[in-house]
Design an enzyme around this catalytic site. Structure first.
Site, PDB file in Angstrom:
ATOM      1  CG  ASP A 105      -1.936   1.011   1.299  1.00  0.00           C
ATOM      2  OD1 ASP A 105      -2.061   1.773   0.340  1.00  0.00           O
ATOM      3  OD2 ASP A 105      -2.616   1.117   2.331  1.00  0.00           O
ATOM      4  CE  LYS A 133      -5.374  -0.706  -1.407  1.00  0.00           C
ATOM      5  NZ  LYS A 133      -5.773  -0.195  -0.076  1.00  0.00           N
ATOM      6  CG  PHE A 154     -10.097  -0.848   2.990  1.00  0.00           C
ATOM      7  CD1 PHE A 154      -8.868  -0.640   3.588  1.00  0.00           C
ATOM      8  CD2 PHE A 154     -10.945  -1.812   3.508  1.00  0.00           C
ATOM      9  CE1 PHE A 154      -8.477  -1.387   4.696  1.00  0.00           C
ATOM     10  CE2 PHE A 154     -10.565  -2.561   4.620  1.00  0.00           C
ATOM     11  CZ  PHE A 154      -9.334  -2.343   5.210  1.00  0.00           C
ATOM     12  CG  ASP A 161      -7.480  -6.948   8.997  1.00  0.00           C
ATOM     13  OD1 ASP A 161      -6.495  -6.658   8.278  1.00  0.00           O
ATOM     14  OD2 ASP A 161      -7.715  -6.378  10.068  1.00  0.00           O
TER      15      ASP A 161
HETATM   16  P1  IMP Z   1       1.962  -0.457   3.832  1.00  0.00           P
HETATM   17  O1  IMP Z   1       3.051  -0.561   4.858  1.00  0.00           O
HETATM   18  O2  IMP Z   1       1.257   0.855   3.881  1.00  0.00           O
HETATM   19  O3  IMP Z   1       2.413  -0.820   2.422  1.00  0.00           O
HETATM   20  O4  IMP Z   1       0.815  -1.429   4.288  1.00  0.00           O
HETATM   21  C1  IMP Z   1       0.846  -2.760   4.088  1.00  0.00           C
HETATM   22  C2  IMP Z   1      -0.119  -3.463   5.013  1.00  0.00           C
HETATM   23  O5  IMP Z   1      -1.309  -2.707   5.246  1.00  0.00           O
HETATM   24  C3  IMP Z   1      -0.587  -4.731   4.347  1.00  0.00           C
HETATM   25  O6  IMP Z   1       0.247  -5.803   4.662  1.00  0.00           O
HETATM   26  C4  IMP Z   1      -1.989  -4.905   4.875  1.00  0.00           C
HETATM   27  O7  IMP Z   1      -1.960  -5.658   6.052  1.00  0.00           O
HETATM   28  C5  IMP Z   1      -2.464  -3.508   5.173  1.00  0.00           C
HETATM   29  N1  IMP Z   1      -3.343  -3.003   4.084  1.00  0.00           N
HETATM   30  C6  IMP Z   1      -3.020  -2.126   3.106  1.00  0.00           C
HETATM   31  N2  IMP Z   1      -4.060  -1.894   2.284  1.00  0.00           N
HETATM   32  C7  IMP Z   1      -5.076  -2.654   2.735  1.00  0.00           C
HETATM   33  C8  IMP Z   1      -6.439  -2.877   2.288  1.00  0.00           C
HETATM   34  O8  IMP Z   1      -6.939  -2.329   1.277  1.00  0.00           O
HETATM   35  N3  IMP Z   1      -7.167  -3.751   3.031  1.00  0.00           N
HETATM   36  C9  IMP Z   1      -6.686  -4.386   4.130  1.00  0.00           C
HETATM   37  N4  IMP Z   1      -5.428  -4.213   4.581  1.00  0.00           N
HETATM   38  C10 IMP Z   1      -4.639  -3.364   3.893  1.00  0.00           C
END
Ligand code: IMP
Length: 176
Positions: A105, A133, A154, A161
């Site tokens: 994300d 994303k 989302f 989750d």
């Molecule tokens: P990042 O560190 O912002 O890249 O976030 C990664 C983590 O956020 C992932 O491993 C997910 O657990 C959570 N995450 C990010 N986007 C979503 C989503 O759309 N739905 C559910 N969990 C998400």
């Protein structure tokens, strides 16, 4: 068909069949790339537990699997800060690592994971992520084995989750 997870409505987004077909292809690629390397696959808990279980079973060469746990997400938003909650016991010196992540994300989690693994002496670190994303990513992240690129909305299901719920859905749903 609309489903409800806690207080929100979600609609079907990626079917269970589409996920499995994509994983079969990724598994073949990994099998070719790691034939003699005995890679150590590291799933990132909690979200990647389903993807990791299916992905490693789609790989035909010998491998090992372990898990790491980080935290950055609260409810529906990434805090941008990541901390390691649970480590791994394996010696990473000289190992070929494949990180298995449910979704990239902001990319904050991945940057931290890569840093931790490199400093532990891994020979190579590659990333397998089911979802990406690109519009949300704030850092320069290269995904070696990618399932699907998705818009910045989302999603839940297949390990992902919403506030702890929805991980057991066998397909991926997007917020309505
Ligand atoms: P990042 O560190 O912002 O890249 O976030 C990664 C983590 O956020 C992932 O491993 C997910 O657990 C959570 N995450 C990010 N986007 C979503 C989503 O759309 N739905 C559910 N969990 C998400």
């Amino acid at each position: 068909m609309t489903i409800t997870v806690r207080d929100k409505s979600f609609v079907p987004f990626i079917s269970a069949q589409a996920i499995q077909a994509r994983i079969a292809t990724l598994g073949e690629q990994i099998t070719q790339d790691y034939a003699d390397k005995n890679p150590l696959c590291i799933g990132i808990l909690n979200g990647a537990f389903v993807f990791a279980a299916d992905l490693v079973r789609a790989v035909a060469c010998p491998l090992e699997i372990s898990f790491l746990k980080y935290a950055s997400y609260e409810k529906m938003q990434s805090s941008g800060k990541v901390k390691q909650l649970l480590g791994i016991n394996e010696n990473l010196e000289g190992r070929h690592i494949i990180i298995i992540e449910d979704i990239v994300d902001t990319g904050a989690t991945m940057q931290q994971v890569r840093k931790d693994l490199k400093s532990a002496g891994a020979s190579s670190v590659k990333l397998a992520a089911l979802l990406f994303k690109p519009k949300a990513v704030r850092s320069d992240i290269h995904i070696d084995y990618l399932g699907f690129e998705i818009e910045n909305r989302f999603v839940v299901g297949y390990g992902l989750d919403y506030d702890g719920a929805g991980r057991n859905l066998d397909a991926i749903y997007v917020i309505a």
